[in-house]
Design an enzyme around this catalytic site. Sequence first.
Site, short mmCIF file in Angstrom:
data_model
loop_
_atom_site.label_atom_id
_atom_site.label_comp_id
_atom_site.label_asym_id
_atom_site.label_seq_id
_atom_site.Cartn_x
_atom_site.Cartn_y
_atom_site.Cartn_z
N THR A 257 25.13 -3.73 18.18
CA THR A 257 23.99 -3.25 18.95
C THR A 257 22.74 -3.99 18.50
O THR A 257 22.73 -4.72 17.51
CB THR A 257 23.81 -1.73 18.80
OG1 THR A 257 22.93 -1.26 19.84
CG2 THR A 257 23.23 -1.36 17.45
N GLY B 255 25.57 5.50 16.94
CA GLY B 255 26.56 5.03 15.98
C GLY B 255 26.32 5.74 14.67
O GLY B 255 25.21 5.69 14.13
N ALA C 178 19.58 5.05 19.04
CA ALA C 178 18.56 4.06 19.38
C ALA C 178 18.26 4.21 20.87
O ALA C 178 19.10 3.88 21.72
CB ALA C 178 19.04 2.65 19.07
N CYS D 286 27.75 -2.89 22.26
CA CYS D 286 28.77 -1.89 21.95
C CYS D 286 30.16 -2.31 22.40
O CYS D 286 31.05 -1.47 22.55
CB CYS D 286 28.40 -0.53 22.55
SG CYS D 286 26.81 0.09 21.97
#
Length: 272
Positions: A121, A192, A205, A221
């Site tokens: 990411t 995550g 995020a 991802c």
Amino acid sequence: MASSVEQFPAQLRDATPAEATPAVPNRAVQVQRLGLVDYVPTWQLQEALMDATLAVKVQNRQAETTGARPLPTPNHLLLCEHPHTYTLGKSGKPEHLLLDEAALAAHEASFHRINRGGDITYHGPGQLVGYPILDLDNFRPDIHWYLRTLEEAVIRTLGEYGLNAGRIPGLTGVWLDWEADAPNARKICALGVKCSRWVTLHGFALNVHPDLTYFGHIVPCGITDKAVTSLAQELGSGAAVSVGEVQERLLPHLLELLGAQEVELPTVRSTK
């Protein structure tokens, strides 16, 4: 993104004498608003806070053998932005980063392999990043409930801006056009996490107004067939929204869903 979970070792999990004093859940969350901060020091701060919480939990397990009163375990929430950063989770594929070292330097970006679940990411200015370091024994020791709670806080926050956000089965995170028959699903928030002995690490995020071109240098991802968006892009060019504003709208939703109360620490001024 996915999650990784570690439970108590058997020798700790099984040692619970009947006369032990039950722990009292601590629902207070110490919130730090860090501003724009480098990734590695923030990761090190998370690790230090987790280690301190785990040390209390080990001490409490040992105290159970004597029936001593356990100490409350702390809960923390770090809210921040990062400079341009790519992170790869334990289950991620390095080839999902499409830049070599020279290209990373040209884009003023860093790359880090980290210990959360999930794939690759991006973090950058204009993105609200939240790192809850929570003892889920204080709330609900259920990693799936925890992930859905983070998603729901984001969904409710986006609803305040008139956006109908939701979930896609099998894909962790928050999406727009998420319904089964929608042709243009777009991720607006990635998740995550890592969880060790029910203490959480890493987090979410939320794209407020980042430079979305940076997502073009990765396979976000590990998903190849869906786009990435931001709050600013969805609201249109005439809308002005700040990370700080979204932060303060999201925080009450998260605390309410957790059944928690904020304990605010002094704000750390950014050096960026």
